[in-house]
Design a protein around this motif. Structure first.
Motif, PDB file in Angstrom:
ATOM      1  N   ARG A  23       0.816  -1.214   0.000  1.00  9.30           N
ATOM      2  CA  ARG A  23       0.000   0.000   0.000  1.00  9.30           C
ATOM      3  C   ARG A  23       0.850   1.265   0.000  1.00  9.30           C
ATOM      4  O   ARG A  23       0.383   2.326  -0.437  1.00  9.30           O
ATOM      5  CB  ARG A  23      -0.926   0.007   1.215  1.00  9.30           C
ATOM      6  CG  ARG A  23      -2.048  -1.016   1.162  1.00  9.30           C
ATOM      7  CD  ARG A  23      -2.857  -0.998   2.435  1.00  9.30           C
ATOM      8  NE  ARG A  23      -3.953  -1.956   2.401  1.00  9.30           N
ATOM      9  CZ  ARG A  23      -5.158  -1.716   1.891  1.00  9.30           C
ATOM     10  NH1 ARG A  23      -5.418  -0.518   1.369  1.00  9.30           N
ATOM     11  NH2 ARG A  23      -6.100  -2.639   1.895  1.00  9.30           N
ATOM     12  N   ARG A  24       2.075   1.174   0.503  1.00  2.00           N
ATOM     13  CA  ARG A  24       2.921   2.361   0.636  1.00  2.00           C
ATOM     14  C   ARG A  24       3.875   2.540  -0.534  1.00  2.00           C
ATOM     15  O   ARG A  24       4.727   3.426  -0.514  1.00  2.00           O
ATOM     16  CB  ARG A  24       3.717   2.260   1.945  1.00  2.00           C
ATOM     17  CG  ARG A  24       2.818   2.267   3.181  1.00  2.00           C
ATOM     18  CD  ARG A  24       3.604   2.106   4.453  1.00  2.00           C
ATOM     19  NE  ARG A  24       2.726   2.149   5.625  1.00  2.00           N
ATOM     20  CZ  ARG A  24       3.135   1.982   6.874  1.00  2.00           C
ATOM     21  NH1 ARG A  24       4.420   1.726   7.125  1.00  2.00           N
ATOM     22  NH2 ARG A  24       2.278   2.052   7.878  1.00  2.00           N
ATOM     23  N   ASP A  61       5.209   3.397  -4.443  1.00  2.00           N
ATOM     24  CA  ASP A  61       4.960   4.499  -5.377  1.00  2.00           C
ATOM     25  C   ASP A  61       3.838   4.144  -6.337  1.00  2.00           C
ATOM     26  O   ASP A  61       3.130   5.027  -6.832  1.00  2.00           O
ATOM     27  CB  ASP A  61       6.244   4.805  -6.159  1.00  2.00           C
ATOM     28  CG  ASP A  61       7.362   5.280  -5.254  1.00  2.00           C
ATOM     29  OD1 ASP A  61       7.297   6.430  -4.794  1.00  2.00           O
ATOM     30  OD2 ASP A  61       8.291   4.487  -4.992  1.00  2.00           O
ATOM     31  N   ASP A  73      -9.407   0.132  -1.764  1.00  2.00           N
ATOM     32  CA  ASP A  73      -9.316   1.452  -1.148  1.00  2.00           C
ATOM     33  C   ASP A  73      -7.909   2.037  -1.184  1.00  2.00           C
ATOM     34  O   ASP A  73      -7.667   3.123  -0.657  1.00  2.00           O
ATOM     35  CB  ASP A  73      -9.779   1.362   0.310  1.00  2.00           C
ATOM     36  CG  ASP A  73      -8.959   0.369   1.126  1.00  2.00           C
ATOM     37  OD1 ASP A  73      -8.340  -0.538   0.514  1.00  2.00           O
ATOM     38  OD2 ASP A  73      -8.934   0.482   2.367  1.00  2.00           O
ATOM     39  N   ALA A  74      -6.959   1.349  -1.809  1.00  2.00           N
ATOM     40  CA  ALA A  74      -5.575   1.811  -1.819  1.00  2.00           C
ATOM     41  C   ALA A  74      -5.389   2.987  -2.777  1.00  2.00           C
ATOM     42  O   ALA A  74      -6.096   3.123  -3.770  1.00  2.00           O
ATOM     43  CB  ALA A  74      -4.639   0.671  -2.214  1.00  2.00           C
ATOM     44  N   GLU A  75      -4.414   3.840  -2.467  1.00  2.00           N
ATOM     45  CA  GLU A  75      -4.067   4.950  -3.336  1.00  2.00           C
ATOM     46  C   GLU A  75      -3.050   4.493  -4.387  1.00  2.00           C
ATOM     47  O   GLU A  75      -2.410   3.461  -4.255  1.00  2.00           O
ATOM     48  CB  GLU A  75      -3.479   6.097  -2.508  1.00  2.00           C
ATOM     49  CG  GLU A  75      -4.435   6.656  -1.457  1.00  2.00           C
ATOM     50  CD  GLU A  75      -3.796   7.755  -0.632  1.00  2.00           C
ATOM     51  OE1 GLU A  75      -2.620   8.085  -0.893  1.00  2.00           O
ATOM     52  OE2 GLU A  75      -4.468   8.271   0.270  1.00  2.00           O
ATOM     53  N   ARG A  76      -2.908   5.277  -5.442  1.00  2.00           N
ATOM     54  CA  ARG A  76      -1.922   5.002  -6.505  1.00  2.00           C
ATOM     55  C   ARG A  76      -2.023   3.547  -6.966  1.00  2.00           C
ATOM     56  O   ARG A  76      -1.053   2.818  -7.013  1.00  2.00           O
ATOM     57  CB  ARG A  76      -0.501   5.320  -6.021  1.00  2.00           C
ATOM     58  CG  ARG A  76      -0.304   6.775  -5.608  1.00  2.00           C
ATOM     59  CD  ARG A  76       1.133   7.062  -5.207  1.00  2.00           C
ATOM     60  NE  ARG A  76       1.529   6.276  -4.045  1.00  2.00           N
ATOM     61  CZ  ARG A  76       1.285   6.631  -2.785  1.00  2.00           C
ATOM     62  NH1 ARG A  76       0.621   7.756  -2.534  1.00  2.00           N
ATOM     63  NH2 ARG A  76       1.691   5.895  -1.783  1.00  2.00           N
ATOM     64  N   ARG A  77      -3.221   3.155  -7.300  1.00  2.00           N
ATOM     65  CA  ARG A  77      -3.527   1.756  -7.626  1.00  2.00           C
ATOM     66  C   ARG A  77      -3.850   1.612  -9.104  1.00  2.00           C
ATOM     67  O   ARG A  77      -4.588   2.411  -9.672  1.00  2.00           O
ATOM     68  CB  ARG A  77      -4.722   1.306  -6.775  1.00  2.00           C
ATOM     69  CG  ARG A  77      -5.277  -0.088  -7.048  1.00  2.00           C
ATOM     70  CD  ARG A  77      -6.399  -0.329  -6.048  1.00  2.00           C
ATOM     71  NE  ARG A  77      -7.146  -1.553  -6.294  1.00  2.00           N
ATOM     72  CZ  ARG A  77      -8.244  -1.622  -7.045  1.00  2.00           C
ATOM     73  NH1 ARG A  77      -8.712  -0.530  -7.630  1.00  2.00           N
ATOM     74  NH2 ARG A  77      -8.880  -2.768  -7.204  1.00  2.00           N
TER      75      ARG A  77
END
Length: 368
Positions: free
Chosen positions: A135-136, A138, A150-154
């Protein structure tokens, strides 16, 4: 690209090929035989020596990479790659981290006989830490919409068929033959396929892939039995292009997975690859796989090996019905090709590479 798994992994090959088409140089670190790695990539491998050693490799191999972008293909290597990224930042070097989550690893452990007691607890913690590291990153790449929604940059890169790794469709051979390509274990239908072929009579079966240690002894005993000897052939682990040569002349692709927590919401790439090869499909009633087979009318959905055997007998007796299914498979295949997904993946990686090429023909001196 780094993984605690074998470098013959099909998703690894698809992604490495897409990166090279985009003009990037690719280095692969993993397990197994270097010759089984993606063509055109520099591949370095270490031996497969048990679960503990494999976990150690997954954690430490990212520290040995030299790319501007590190792509981690399993939860253990995601945690190791995250650590390597931090250490390089301390040393003044910036590398980008991409994590590829192609399964729900915590649910997958429920399908592993060894994942109990202390080993199971350690594996669960490892999967949880790997998911947190993923999840963390880039960029988080996932194989399906239901993974980490719900993860970002996915970025979703589905396990669709890469036809560059598949043989052209061929006419069915004179002897009815089924094929299965992928990991082999009881929950993936190993013994259900053997039961179906034995009960159907007159059919042959090619199995391509590694067998789970817990099932190996029983499988080899069945393979040597009078009913299956000479009828079922096991070819072991093969790189994708070599594995799919066994689809030439085959009639049927098996997809007899159990309804485990991890399999229930997933859809295996081999389903789309079977369609692209013009194979009729026999699948168990997993919701998404069954929906594809029903919608395309390219096979049948069965409850067990006995129903699978009935289908095999019917197709051998009435080849016109099998030909209808094969025609439906080929008609549907173009809807499940990986081109756009893989192009988006390669473009996203290229954007993370300093001075990345802007066309496929430029700058092959930068790497992932």
């Amino acid at each position: 690209m780094t993984s605690g798994h074998d470098v013959a992994d099909a998703r690894l090959h698809r992604e490495a090929a897409a990166l090279q088409r985009a003009g990037l140089r690719v280095e692969v670190l993993g397990l197994g035989a270097a010759g089984s790695g993606p063509p055109g990539a520099r591949t370095r491998t270490w031996p497969r020596r048990g679960v503990t050693r494999r976990a150690w490799y997954a954690l430490t191999l990212p520290l040995r990479t030299s790319g501007d972008v590190v792509v981690a293909l399993d939860p253990d290597s995601a945690a190791g790659a995250r650590l390597a990224q931090r250490l390089r930042r301390v040393g003044g070097r910036r590398t980008a981290l991409v994590t590829d989550v192609h399964e729900d690893y915590e649910l997958l452990l429920k399908d592993r006989a060894w994942a109990s007691g202390l080993r199971g607890a350690v594996a669960a913690v490892s999967a949880r830490l790997g998911s947190r590291a993923a999840r963390r990153a880039d960029l988080l790449v996932v194989a399906d919409d239901h993974l980490m929604p719900d993860a970002e940059r996915r970025l979703v890169v589905r396990n669709l068929a890469d036809t560059s790794m598949l043989p052209a469709p061929t006419d069915p051979g004179p002897t009815p033959r089924a094929v299965y390509i992928g990991d082999l274990r009881r929950s993936r239908g190993l013994f259900a396929m053997l039961d179906a072929v034995e009960a159907a009579g007159g059919w042959e079966l090619d199995l391509v892939g590694p067998i789970a240690p817990a099932d190996r002894e029983e499988f080899l005993a069945r393979l040597a039995s009078p009913q299956l000897s000479g009828v079922v052939r096991w070819h072991g682990r093969q790189p994708p292009r070599e594995a799919w040569t066994f689809a030439r002349g085959a009639w049927v692709g098996f997809l007899m997975l159990d309804a485990t927590p991890a399999f229930r919401d997933a859809i295996p790439s081999k389903l789309f690859e079977y369609l692209a090869c013009g194979l009729a499909v026999i699948t168990t009633d997993l919701p998404r796989s069954a929906a594809v087979v029903r919608e395309t009318r390219a096979g049948v959905v069965v409850a067990d090996s006995q129903e699978a055997a009935q289908a095999l007998r019917a197709w051998a007796a009435d080849r016109s019905e099998h030909e209808r299914l094969r025609t439906s498979a080929l008609a549907a295949a173009d809807s499940y090709v990986a081109g756009e997904d893989l192009a988006s993946f390669a473009d996203a990686i290229a954007r993370l590479v300093p001075d990345a090429p802007t066309t496929p023909d430029e700058g092959a001196d930068r790497g992932a």
